[in-house]
Motif scaffolding. Structure first.
Motif, PDB file in Angstrom:
ATOM      1  N   ILE A 109       6.922  14.865   5.824  1.00 63.56           N
ATOM      2  CA  ILE A 109       7.987  15.857   5.912  1.00 63.56           C
ATOM      3  C   ILE A 109       9.123  15.282   6.744  1.00 63.56           C
ATOM      4  CG2 ILE A 109       8.613  18.158   6.710  1.00 63.56           C
ATOM      5  CD1 ILE A 109       5.656  18.933   6.305  1.00 63.56           C
ATOM      6  N   VAL A 110      10.324  15.252   6.179  1.00 64.93           N
ATOM      7  CA  VAL A 110      11.505  14.782   6.881  1.00 64.93           C
ATOM      8  C   VAL A 110      11.999  15.940   7.735  1.00 64.93           C
ATOM      9  CG1 VAL A 110      13.825  13.855   6.654  1.00 64.93           C
ATOM     10  CG2 VAL A 110      12.080  13.218   4.985  1.00 64.93           C
ATOM     11  N   THR A 111      12.008  15.731   9.069  1.00 63.52           N
ATOM     12  CA  THR A 111      12.411  16.808   9.978  1.00 63.52           C
ATOM     13  C   THR A 111      13.809  16.598  10.534  1.00 63.52           C
ATOM     14  OG1 THR A 111      11.354  15.682  11.834  1.00 63.52           O
ATOM     15  CG2 THR A 111      10.047  17.328  10.644  1.00 63.52           C
ATOM     16  N   SER A 112      14.277  15.358  10.554  1.00 66.97           N
ATOM     17  CA  SER A 112      15.637  15.110  11.045  1.00 66.97           C
ATOM     18  C   SER A 112      16.150  13.795  10.474  1.00 66.97           C
ATOM     19  CB  SER A 112      15.678  15.071  12.571  1.00 66.97           C
ATOM     20  OG  SER A 112      14.972  13.950  13.051  1.00 66.97           O
ATOM     21  N   ILE A 113      17.466  13.704  10.394  1.00 67.58           N
ATOM     22  CA  ILE A 113      18.136  12.495   9.920  1.00 67.58           C
ATOM     23  C   ILE A 113      19.295  12.229  10.867  1.00 67.58           C
ATOM     24  CG2 ILE A 113      19.413  11.415   8.035  1.00 67.58           C
ATOM     25  CD1 ILE A 113      18.122  13.383   6.108  1.00 67.58           C
ATOM     26  N   SER A 114      19.419  10.980  11.282  1.00 70.02           N
ATOM     27  CA  SER A 114      20.607  10.615  12.064  1.00 70.02           C
ATOM     28  C   SER A 114      21.239   9.396  11.407  1.00 70.02           C
ATOM     29  CB  SER A 114      20.265  10.334  13.524  1.00 70.02           C
ATOM     30  OG  SER A 114      19.428   9.226  13.633  1.00 70.02           O
TER      31      SER A 114
ATOM     32  N   MET B 251       0.840  -1.166   0.000  1.00 63.92           N
ATOM     33  CA  MET B 251       0.000   0.000   0.000  1.00 63.92           C
ATOM     34  C   MET B 251       0.892   1.239   0.000  1.00 63.92           C
ATOM     35  SD  MET B 251      -2.802   1.160   2.838  1.00 63.92           S
ATOM     36  CE  MET B 251      -1.797   1.483   4.251  1.00 63.92           C
ATOM     37  N   ARG B 252       0.646   2.133  -0.892  1.00 68.65           N
ATOM     38  CA  ARG B 252       1.380   3.393  -0.943  1.00 68.65           C
ATOM     39  C   ARG B 252       0.699   4.397  -0.020  1.00 68.65           C
ATOM     40  NH1 ARG B 252       6.103   3.187  -3.430  1.00 68.65           N
ATOM     41  NH2 ARG B 252       6.088   1.992  -5.314  1.00 68.65           N
ATOM     42  N   ILE B 253       1.500   5.228   0.622  1.00 63.08           N
ATOM     43  CA  ILE B 253       0.977   6.268   1.490  1.00 63.08           C
ATOM     44  C   ILE B 253       0.599   7.459   0.620  1.00 63.08           C
ATOM     45  CG2 ILE B 253       1.587   7.878   3.336  1.00 63.08           C
ATOM     46  CD1 ILE B 253       3.356   5.680   4.481  1.00 63.08           C
ATOM     47  N   LYS B 254      -0.623   7.967   0.799  1.00 63.53           N
ATOM     48  CA  LYS B 254      -1.099   9.050  -0.054  1.00 63.53           C
ATOM     49  C   LYS B 254      -0.902  10.417   0.577  1.00 63.53           C
ATOM     50  CE  LYS B 254      -4.310   6.008  -2.332  1.00 63.53           C
ATOM     51  NZ  LYS B 254      -5.652   5.639  -2.640  1.00 63.53           N
ATOM     52  N   GLU B 255      -0.411  10.476   1.799  1.00 59.82           N
ATOM     53  CA  GLU B 255      -0.148  11.743   2.470  1.00 59.82           C
ATOM     54  C   GLU B 255       1.274  12.193   2.170  1.00 59.82           C
ATOM     55  OE1 GLU B 255      -2.425  13.389   4.312  1.00 59.82           O
ATOM     56  OE2 GLU B 255      -3.865  11.823   3.818  1.00 59.82           O
ATOM     57  N   ASP B 256       1.494  13.490   2.144  1.00 62.73           N
ATOM     58  CA  ASP B 256       2.855  14.005   2.018  1.00 62.73           C
ATOM     59  C   ASP B 256       3.512  13.981   3.389  1.00 62.73           C
ATOM     60  OD1 ASP B 256       2.650  14.426  -0.653  1.00 62.73           O
ATOM     61  OD2 ASP B 256       2.330  16.586  -0.516  1.00 62.73           O
TER      62      ASP B 256
ATOM     63  N   GLY C 192      14.449  20.369   0.040  1.00 61.87           N
ATOM     64  CA  GLY C 192      13.803  19.665  -1.064  1.00 61.87           C
ATOM     65  C   GLY C 192      13.770  18.154  -0.909  1.00 61.87           C
ATOM     66  N   LEU C 193      14.374  17.600   0.149  1.00 62.35           N
ATOM     67  CA  LEU C 193      14.387  16.136   0.309  1.00 62.35           C
ATOM     68  C   LEU C 193      12.983  15.583   0.477  1.00 62.35           C
ATOM     69  CD1 LEU C 193      15.924  13.473   0.621  1.00 62.35           C
ATOM     70  CD2 LEU C 193      16.044  13.940   3.083  1.00 62.35           C
ATOM     71  N   SER C 194      12.164  16.224   1.304  1.00 64.63           N
ATOM     72  CA  SER C 194      10.790  15.752   1.517  1.00 64.63           C
ATOM     73  C   SER C 194      10.007  15.757   0.209  1.00 64.63           C
ATOM     74  CB  SER C 194      10.082  16.624   2.546  1.00 64.63           C
ATOM     75  OG  SER C 194      10.704  16.502   3.800  1.00 64.63           O
ATOM     76  N   GLU C 195      10.123  16.839  -0.551  1.00 64.69           N
ATOM     77  CA  GLU C 195       9.403  16.941  -1.825  1.00 64.69           C
ATOM     78  C   GLU C 195       9.874  15.858  -2.799  1.00 64.69           C
ATOM     79  OE1 GLU C 195       8.514  20.093  -5.451  1.00 64.69           O
ATOM     80  OE2 GLU C 195       9.708  20.757  -3.735  1.00 64.69           O
ATOM     81  N   LEU C 196      11.179  15.644  -2.857  1.00 65.17           N
ATOM     82  CA  LEU C 196      11.730  14.612  -3.743  1.00 65.17           C
ATOM     83  C   LEU C 196      11.178  13.233  -3.391  1.00 65.17           C
ATOM     84  CD1 LEU C 196      13.844  13.723  -5.913  1.00 65.17           C
ATOM     85  CD2 LEU C 196      15.418  13.421  -3.998  1.00 65.17           C
ATOM     86  N   LEU C 197      11.195  12.888  -2.108  1.00 61.99           N
ATOM     87  CA  LEU C 197      10.714  11.573  -1.683  1.00 61.99           C
ATOM     88  C   LEU C 197       9.213  11.426  -1.896  1.00 61.99           C
ATOM     89  CD1 LEU C 197      12.834  11.165   1.558  1.00 61.99           C
ATOM     90  CD2 LEU C 197      13.183  10.015  -0.626  1.00 61.99           C
ATOM     91  N   ASN C 198       8.449  12.482  -1.634  1.00 63.51           N
ATOM     92  CA  ASN C 198       7.006  12.422  -1.849  1.00 63.51           C
ATOM     93  C   ASN C 198       6.660  12.265  -3.324  1.00 63.51           C
ATOM     94  OD1 ASN C 198       6.066  12.627   0.840  1.00 63.51           O
ATOM     95  ND2 ASN C 198       6.486  14.813   0.826  1.00 63.51           N
ATOM     96  N   ARG C 199       7.316  13.020  -4.185  1.00 63.76           N
ATOM     97  CA  ARG C 199       7.028  12.934  -5.631  1.00 63.76           C
ATOM     98  C   ARG C 199       7.454  11.605  -6.228  1.00 63.76           C
ATOM     99  NH1 ARG C 199       7.857  18.590  -8.812  1.00 63.76           N
ATOM    100  NH2 ARG C 199       6.403  19.799  -7.568  1.00 63.76           N
ATOM    101  N   ALA C 200       8.511  11.012  -5.661  1.00 61.72           N
ATOM    102  CA  ALA C 200       9.000   9.736  -6.184  1.00 61.72           C
ATOM    103  C   ALA C 200       8.149   8.565  -5.719  1.00 61.72           C
ATOM    104  CB  ALA C 200      10.451   9.521  -5.746  1.00 61.72           C
ATOM    105  N   GLY C 201       7.231   8.816  -4.785  1.00 65.20           N
ATOM    106  CA  GLY C 201       6.418   7.720  -4.264  1.00 65.20           C
ATOM    107  C   GLY C 201       7.245   6.777  -3.406  1.00 65.20           C
ATOM    108  N   ALA C 202       8.219   7.319  -2.714  1.00 61.66           N
ATOM    109  CA  ALA C 202       9.160   6.494  -1.960  1.00 61.66           C
ATOM    110  C   ALA C 202       8.572   5.905  -0.688  1.00 61.66           C
ATOM    111  CB  ALA C 202      10.396   7.320  -1.609  1.00 61.66           C
TER     112      ALA C 202
END
Length: 83
Positions: free
Chosen positions: A8-13, A1-6, A24-34
């Motif tokens: 937002i990546v707030t932190s990375i460790s 099942m793909r997630i249909k909500e956008d 732009g990382l969040s937008e890239l991942l959302n548009r790619a359907g990642a």
């Protein structure tokens, strides 16, 4: 099942170190359907890297991972079954 909500990546460790989130990382991942939901306890059947060759090399003191796309084998006319 793909997630249909956008999302937002707030932190990375990585390895216990905080890494800044690139613009732009969040937008890239959302548009790619990642984003994909995997139910707890289920096994992931598909390997997203199965069509890639992976090579790790050390260049100038840094490790780099190269992913090279493998073109799927096309079925040739000789291998066609004719009845």
């Amino acid at each position: 099942m793909r997630i249909k909500e956008d999302l937002i990546v707030t932190s990375i460790s990585l390895g216990g170190y905080e890494v800044p989130v690139p613009i732009g990382l969040s937008e890239l991942l959302n548009r790619a359907g990642a984003w994909k939901y995997i139910a707890p306890g289920s096994t992931q059947k598909e390997n997203p890297l199965e069509n890639y060759d992976r090579t790790v090399v050390k260049e100038n003191g840094h490790y780099r991972t190269y992913l090279t796309y493998k073109k799927p084998l096309e079925k040739s006319e000789e291998n066609k079954k004719v009845s």
